[in-house]
Design an enzyme around this catalytic site. Structure first.
Site: not given
Length: 233
Positions: A16, A18
């Site tokens: 991922d 963020d």
């Protein structure tokens, strides 16, 4: 570090972005709280856990519904996007991110990024880190990718990401690094193993679905998944 179940060998790694690779979550929290404050509402840790890791549209809907804000989801999304993007011109890498990614790349482990951001948002946030993101095989931007039909916690983004490796692995051969409960659920729904680097506001009970929980990326126990250890590097 904590592990909660038997672990299997993997061959590919998906990150991922963020809160995992880029230190952006504080900016998102600030943007949402700024909107909420106008209506005397508080963007609580409980609501944050529901929002983290979701596409922008879902984040906006959840924020409006959970805080009972007297504005439309469209209005919230427009203001949220404008406000958050003002902060995104000088985003920093998360501590340990460069070391782990460089280690995997140097050991020829296929790596990719699966972010809920749109392509526009990705380009803005990564503008100062082009060399870093060039280390990845590919990037899937779930917020604008037509193949990602549903956002996290649906598995779409991780399954799409796995299929785009030059040597597409079976999902069980993929290891996902995530910070959000929704992201962990998405990885599990995709049939993948998941390592969580949780935000401080994520309650202990929301960390239990992860295969392993760590405090920073360069503490990842890669050897438990059959990958080259980062220890001592």
């Amino acid at each position: 570090m904590s592990a909660c179940r038997p672990l299997k060998r993997v061959t590919h790694v998906i990150f991922d972005m963020d809160g995992v690779l880029l230190d952006t979550e504080i900016f998102y929290k600030r943007a949402i709280q700024n909107i909420a404050s106008r209506f005397g509402k508080v963007y609580s840790p409980q609501i944050q856990c529901k929002v983290i890791g979701t596409p922008e549209r879902d984040s906006s809907r959840i924020a409006v519904e959970e805080m009972k804000l007297p504005i439309s989801v469209d209005s919230f999304q427009n203001e949220f996007r404008t406000t958050a993007h003002k902060y995104m011109t000088n985003v920093q890498l998360v501590s340990g991110a460069f070391k782990l990614v460089k280690h995997l790349h140097s050991n020829n482990i296929p790596i990719a990024v699966a972010t809920s951001s749109s392509q526009e948002s990705f380009d803005l946030k990564t503008q100062n880190h082009k060399d870093f993101f060039s280390l990845f095989s590919h990037i899937v931007c779930g917020g604008s990718d037509p193949d990602v039909k549903a956002g996290k916690p649906a598995p779409d983004i991780f399954l799409t990401c796995a299929k785009r490796f030059s040597d597409p692995p079976h999902p069980e051969k993929c290891l996902v690094f995530e910070d959000a409960p929704n992201g962990i659920l998405a990885a599990l729904a995709a049939g993948m193993q998941a390592v969580m680097i949780p935000d401080a506001n994520v309650a202990p009970e929301l960390r239990k679905n992860a295969h392993v929980v760590i405090d920073r990326l360069d503490n990842a126990p890669l050897e438990l998944f059959g990958l080259p250890s980062i220890k001592g590097c």
